[in-house]
Design an enzyme around this catalytic site. Structure first.
Site, PDB file in Angstrom:
ATOM      1  N   HIS A  17      17.080  -8.334   3.320  1.00  0.00           N
ATOM      2  CA  HIS A  17      16.925  -7.287   2.644  1.00  0.00           C
ATOM      3  C   HIS A  17      18.145  -6.997   1.493  1.00  0.00           C
ATOM      4  CE1 HIS A  17      14.718  -5.269   5.925  1.00  0.00           C
ATOM      5  NE2 HIS A  17      13.684  -5.554   5.120  1.00  0.00           N
ATOM      6  N   LYS A  41       4.333   6.126  11.653  1.00  0.00           N
ATOM      7  CA  LYS A  41       5.306   5.260  12.562  1.00  0.00           C
ATOM      8  C   LYS A  41       6.176   5.908  13.326  1.00  0.00           C
ATOM      9  CE  LYS A  41       4.938   1.000   9.850  1.00  0.00           C
ATOM     10  NZ  LYS A  41       5.760   0.040   8.938  1.00  0.00           N
ATOM     11  N   ARG A  90       8.920 -14.707   2.906  1.00  0.00           N
ATOM     12  CA  ARG A  90       9.944 -15.495   3.806  1.00  0.00           C
ATOM     13  C   ARG A  90       9.063 -16.873   4.161  1.00  0.00           C
ATOM     14  NH1 ARG A  90      10.327 -10.604   8.074  1.00  0.00           N
ATOM     15  NH2 ARG A  90       8.257 -10.552   7.173  1.00  0.00           N
ATOM     16  N   SER A 128      13.125  -6.898  10.541  1.00  0.00           N
ATOM     17  CA  SER A 128      13.967  -5.411  11.304  1.00  0.00           C
ATOM     18  C   SER A 128      13.323  -5.730  12.752  1.00  0.00           C
ATOM     19  CB  SER A 128      13.549  -4.299  10.422  1.00  0.00           C
ATOM     20  OG  SER A 128      13.867  -4.469   9.193  1.00  0.00           O
TER      21      SER A 128
HETATM   22  O1  PNS Z   1       9.195  -3.171   4.773  1.00  0.00           O
HETATM   23  P1  PNS Z   1       7.632  -2.978   5.114  1.00  0.00           P
HETATM   24  O2  PNS Z   1       7.288  -2.293   6.171  1.00  0.00           O
HETATM   25  O3  PNS Z   1       6.903  -4.428   5.145  1.00  0.00           O
HETATM   26  O4  PNS Z   1       7.142  -2.178   3.704  1.00  0.00           O
HETATM   27  C1  PNS Z   1       5.734  -1.748   3.349  1.00  0.00           C
HETATM   28  C2  PNS Z   1       5.492  -1.005   2.500  1.00  0.00           C
HETATM   29  C3  PNS Z   1       6.512   0.110   2.304  1.00  0.00           C
HETATM   30  C4  PNS Z   1       5.930  -1.688   1.023  1.00  0.00           C
HETATM   31  C5  PNS Z   1       3.985  -0.626   2.402  1.00  0.00           C
HETATM   32  O5  PNS Z   1       3.611  -0.171   3.577  1.00  0.00           O
HETATM   33  C6  PNS Z   1       3.791   0.505   1.471  1.00  0.00           C
HETATM   34  O6  PNS Z   1       3.805   0.445   0.159  1.00  0.00           O
HETATM   35  N1  PNS Z   1       3.435   1.673   1.734  1.00  0.00           N
HETATM   36  C7  PNS Z   1       3.086   2.949   1.046  1.00  0.00           C
HETATM   37  C8  PNS Z   1       1.587   3.142   1.121  1.00  0.00           C
HETATM   38  C9  PNS Z   1       0.926   2.268   0.046  1.00  0.00           C
HETATM   39  O7  PNS Z   1       0.935   2.302  -1.116  1.00  0.00           O
HETATM   40  N2  PNS Z   1       0.213   0.990   0.573  1.00  0.00           N
HETATM   41  C10 PNS Z   1      -0.197  -0.030   0.000  1.00  0.00           C
HETATM   42  C11 PNS Z   1      -1.731   0.096  -0.361  1.00  0.00           C
HETATM   43  S1  PNS Z   1      -2.253  -1.561  -0.020  1.00  0.00           S
END
Ligand code: PNS
Length: 167
Positions: A17, A41, A90, A128
């Site tokens: 990150h 979560k 990745r 993570s």
């Molecule tokens: O590090 P991560 O957990 O892969 O990040 C995921 C994240 C935070 C980018 C994603 O879950 C997100 O944007 N969540 C907020 C809700 C949202 O807008 N979802 C996308 C609609 S498809």
């Protein structure tokens, strides 16, 4: 003024990150690291802890700002007037999910675009979840996370084990 958001759970922030944060911050005027505050979560670190850790590890990057967000990323981008979302890729296995998310986000907010950065080879295996898994078995995570995160993760693992033991 080009502002971008690098969103994620950062539970905890890894060296992968941090590498993306450093590289992305060189391509825009301001990079907001958006820390997802998702009640659904059960994270290892609270959102406040994750924000604090990220502030500490990015303190030498003047155009990086750390903010928590909840709800839709597309709305957070609107509120902060951010033109870009930054995501690290990745491997090909990340691609389906990331493309779907990028396209959904563009439907929700047509003024924004997703920019993908290829994760450095050094970190392409890293997540993570694997950091937490290794730490839960007392493995060495010092090559995976910034130095200040190593002890914080160990502390959480100890706390969790104690909680489990005491029911
Ligand atoms: O590090 P991560 O957990 O892969 O990040 C995921 C994240 C935070 C980018 C994603 O879950 C997100 O944007 N969540 C907020 C809700 C949202 O807008 N979802 C996308 C609609 S498809």
């Amino acid at each position: 003024m080009i502002r971008a958001i690098y969103p994620g759970s950062f539970d905890p922030v890894t060296l992968g990150h941090l590498d993306i944060i450093k590289r992305a911050s060189q391509t825009v005027n301001e990079l907001i690291v958006g820390v997802l505050n998702n009640g659904g979560k059960s994270p290892m670190f609270t959102v406040e802890e994750r924000v604090e850790i990220l502030k500490e590890v990015t303190k030498d990057l003047p155009n990086v700002k750390i903010m928590a967000f909840s709800g839709l990323l597309a709305d957070f981008a609107k509120e902060t007037e951010s033109k870009f979302i930054v995501r690290g890729l990745r491997a090909i296995s990340d691609f389906d999910y990331e493309l779907q998310m990028a396209q959904t986000n563009r439907k929700l907010n047509p003024n924004m675009d997703t920019m993908f950065l290829a994760t450095s080879l050094d970190y392409s295996y890293l997540s993570s979840s694997t950091v937490k898994e290794v730490a839960s078995f007392d493995g060495d995570i010092s090559e995976f996370v910034p130095e200040i995160v190593v002890e914080k993760v160990r502390e959480k693992v100890r706390e969790r084990k104690l909680q489990k033991k005491n029911g």
